[in-house]
Design a protein around this motif. Structure first.
Motif, mmCIF file in Angstrom:
data_model
loop_
_atom_site.group_PDB
_atom_site.id
_atom_site.type_symbol
_atom_site.label_atom_id
_atom_site.label_comp_id
_atom_site.label_asym_id
_atom_site.label_seq_id
_atom_site.Cartn_x
_atom_site.Cartn_y
_atom_site.Cartn_z
ATOM 1 N N ARG A 46 19.011 15.344 9.038
ATOM 2 C CA ARG A 46 18.011 14.697 9.002
ATOM 3 C C ARG A 46 17.056 14.924 7.801
ATOM 4 N N PRO A 47 17.309 14.219 6.458
ATOM 5 C CA PRO A 47 16.393 14.649 5.647
ATOM 6 C C PRO A 47 15.010 14.252 5.720
ATOM 7 N N GLN A 48 13.951 14.887 5.159
ATOM 8 C CA GLN A 48 12.653 14.528 5.864
ATOM 9 C C GLN A 48 12.122 13.481 4.850
ATOM 10 N N PRO A 49 11.590 12.238 5.691
ATOM 11 C CA PRO A 49 11.089 11.328 5.166
ATOM 12 C C PRO A 49 9.856 11.423 3.979
ATOM 13 N N LEU A 50 9.501 10.459 3.127
ATOM 14 C CA LEU A 50 8.637 10.593 2.128
ATOM 15 C C LEU A 50 7.832 9.323 2.137
ATOM 16 N N VAL A 51 6.491 9.541 2.196
ATOM 17 C CA VAL A 51 5.495 8.373 1.957
ATOM 18 C C VAL A 51 5.410 8.057 0.468
ATOM 19 N N VAL A 52 5.686 6.977 0.070
ATOM 20 C CA VAL A 52 5.681 6.721 -1.295
ATOM 21 C C VAL A 52 4.503 5.556 -1.470
ATOM 22 N N ASP A 53 3.447 6.055 -2.536
ATOM 23 C CA ASP A 53 2.323 5.161 -2.743
ATOM 24 C C ASP A 53 2.066 5.018 -4.394
ATOM 25 N N ARG A 54 1.220 4.446 -4.627
ATOM 26 C CA ARG A 54 0.860 4.483 -6.216
ATOM 27 C C ARG A 54 0.704 5.881 -6.720
ATOM 28 N N ASP A 55 0.313 6.779 -6.084
ATOM 29 C CA ASP A 55 -0.058 8.303 -6.580
ATOM 30 C C ASP A 55 1.361 9.020 -6.892
ATOM 31 N N ASN A 56 2.381 8.438 -6.159
ATOM 32 C CA ASN A 56 3.691 9.295 -6.599
ATOM 33 C C ASN A 56 4.773 8.239 -6.793
ATOM 34 N N VAL A 57 4.842 6.809 -7.063
ATOM 35 C CA VAL A 57 5.758 6.236 -7.161
ATOM 36 C C VAL A 57 6.585 6.221 -8.443
ATOM 37 N N GLY A 58 5.713 6.855 -9.258
ATOM 38 C CA GLY A 58 6.425 7.176 -10.523
ATOM 39 C C GLY A 58 7.438 8.333 -10.607
ATOM 40 N N GLN A 59 7.152 9.327 -9.731
ATOM 41 C CA GLN A 59 8.314 10.358 -9.435
ATOM 42 C C GLN A 59 9.451 9.812 -8.674
ATOM 43 N N ARG A 73 0.811 -1.198 -0.099
ATOM 44 C CA ARG A 73 0.177 -0.018 0.035
ATOM 45 C C ARG A 73 0.643 1.324 -0.116
ATOM 46 N N ALA A 74 2.003 1.340 0.754
ATOM 47 C CA ALA A 74 2.668 2.474 0.941
ATOM 48 C C ALA A 74 4.000 2.166 1.589
ATOM 49 N N SER A 75 5.129 2.805 1.318
ATOM 50 C CA SER A 75 6.326 2.623 2.068
ATOM 51 C C SER A 75 6.897 3.737 2.405
ATOM 52 N N ILE A 76 7.433 4.105 3.657
ATOM 53 C CA ILE A 76 8.259 5.294 4.000
ATOM 54 C C ILE A 76 9.468 5.421 3.694
ATOM 55 N N TRP A 77 10.083 6.175 2.675
ATOM 56 C CA TRP A 77 11.320 6.128 2.184
ATOM 57 C C TRP A 77 11.981 7.302 3.171
ATOM 58 N N ILE A 78 12.985 6.895 3.756
ATOM 59 C CA ILE A 78 13.473 7.634 4.721
ATOM 60 C C ILE A 78 14.534 8.393 4.137
ATOM 61 N N ARG A 79 14.935 8.249 2.580
ATOM 62 C CA ARG A 79 16.042 9.161 1.844
ATOM 63 C C ARG A 79 17.120 8.486 2.222
ATOM 64 N N GLU A 80 17.343 7.148 2.490
ATOM 65 C CA GLU A 80 18.839 6.745 2.753
ATOM 66 C C GLU A 80 19.845 7.014 1.763
ATOM 67 N N TYR A 81 19.527 6.979 0.503
ATOM 68 C CA TYR A 81 20.460 7.288 -0.406
ATOM 69 C C TYR A 81 21.490 8.961 0.222
ATOM 70 N N TYR A 82 20.398 9.873 0.626
ATOM 71 C CA TYR A 82 21.225 10.970 1.049
ATOM 72 C C TYR A 82 22.014 10.873 2.313
ATOM 73 N N PHE A 83 21.634 9.756 3.386
ATOM 74 C CA PHE A 83 22.437 9.464 4.301
ATOM 75 C C PHE A 83 23.918 9.292 4.061
ATOM 76 N N GLY A 84 24.071 8.363 2.873
ATOM 77 C CA GLY A 84 25.468 8.186 2.434
ATOM 78 C C GLY A 84 26.087 9.381 1.731
ATOM 79 N N TYR A 85 25.098 10.303 1.040
ATOM 80 C CA TYR A 85 25.611 11.520 0.205
ATOM 81 C C TYR A 85 26.112 12.463 1.040
ATOM 82 N N TYR A 86 25.284 12.480 2.150
ATOM 83 C CA TYR A 86 25.817 13.961 3.035
ATOM 84 C C TYR A 86 26.816 13.376 3.906
#
Length: 322
Positions: free
Chosen positions: A291-304, A245-258
């Motif tokens: 702390r990058p702000q997390p993003l809720v990803v669902d069917r409405d924005n998974v394309g982004q 249904r949804a997954s909370i993306w904590i933006r872990e890519y940016y943990f490594g980047y920052y």
């Protein structure tokens, strides 16, 4: 606690090597490391990512000491314990090596700053609120975890359970699979068999949502709402298919980047200069948080999300590490 001065002779030196000591070698870290490598390429830094195969505090500590002995110019570690790294951090700081935490924090360890997610218990509460929205009138959910000790896992589970309990939703499961996919798969199938009336599935680690999606699909239970964390390629596909249904993306890519970007600047410019540049304190390090702000990803924005990942060629890079 005041930031310690750099060892004379290091100021102005272009950093050559930065070490990231993670807590295991799960697929979650592939995205963290992709961000770290991207920052390293842009800043002319060699990134050395290492971890125990499975979570082991002793092995983590040994890796931190090893890379310090090898003379790295900066080091980030994942604080699987909030208290066990204090002496190790102090030893590294005496050598003039900038040390930060990422993903999980140890605020009183003497680290210069933390790069990572919001407090795990709050992340669990956010997942709980998403689950309540998805459950409707159903009053039972199943949960899974990969660790009974790591404060990230226990915090997420505690926050989720708090929201469920307050809403009168029964929580079942919670057996520790030890970060092993085969154990997680067995637990998911068992929970479905023992509790056919569950309306939702939740897991604290990134691999849980794809595991649960496969179990739910095999059982023909498309009525079960799955709420997860992170955006593994399998999770992206499951959200697109409607299984998750949804997954909370904590933006872990940016943990490594920052983390790499911060360490490169700490090594080049010095502690006080870099912390001041980032708007952080030099006299009390405990509250130094990025702390990058997390993003809720669902069917409405998974394309982004897909478009973002495609722009960085993340999926092929992550697939190459599997």
């Amino acid at each position: 606690m005041t930031a310690q001065p750099r060892v004379p002779g290091r100021e102005g030196k272009a950093p050559a090597r930065i070490a990231l000591i993670e807590k295991n070698r799960g697929a979650y870290w592939d995205m963290v490391n992709a961000g770290a490598l991207d920052a390293g390429r842009r800043l002319g830094v060699t990134v050395l990512a290492d971890a125990p195969e499975y979570e082991s505090l002793d092995e983590q500590l040994a890796l931190v000491h090893r890379y310090l002995d090898e003379g790295v110019d900066g080091l980030a570690f994942v604080a699987t314990s909030q208290t066990a790294f204090t002496d190790t951090v102090a030893a590294g700081r005496r050598r003039g090596v900038p040390i930060i935490t990422m993903d999980l924090d140890a605020p009183d360890s003497g680290r210069l700053m933390y790069v990572g997610m919001l407090a795990p218990v709050e992340m669990g509460r956010q997942a709980g609120r998403l689950m309540l929205d998805a459950l409707g009138e159903r009053r039972k959910v199943a949960v899974q975890t990969g660790s009974a000790d790591a404060h990230g896992a226990t915090g997420k589970l505690a926050g989720f359970t708090e929201v469920m309990t307050a809403a009168g939703v029964e929580v079942v499961g919670g057996d520790n699979d030890g970060e092993r996919l085969d154990a997680a798969e067995r637990n998911a199938h068992r929970l479905l068999s023992e509790h056919p009336d569950i309306g939702g599935f939740f897991g604290v680690y990134g691999y849980h949502a794809p595991v649960q999606a496969r179990a739910v699909e095999a059982a023909g239970r498309d009525d079960i709402a799955i709420i997860g964390f992170d955006m593994l390629p399998e999770t992206v596909a499951a959200i697109e298919a409607g299984t998750v249904r949804a997954s909370i993306w904590i933006r872990e890519y940016y943990f490594g980047y920052y983390a790499v970007a911060a360490l490169a600047n700490l090594a080049r410019l010095g502690d006080e200069e870099t912390l001041t540049l980032l708007g952080l304190r030099t006299d009390d390090l405990t509250g130094n948080l990025l702390r990058p702000q997390p993003l809720v990803v669902d069917r409405d924005n998974v394309g982004q999300f897909r478009a973002w990942a495609r722009g960085l060629d993340l999926e092929s890079r992550i697939a190459a590490t599997l």
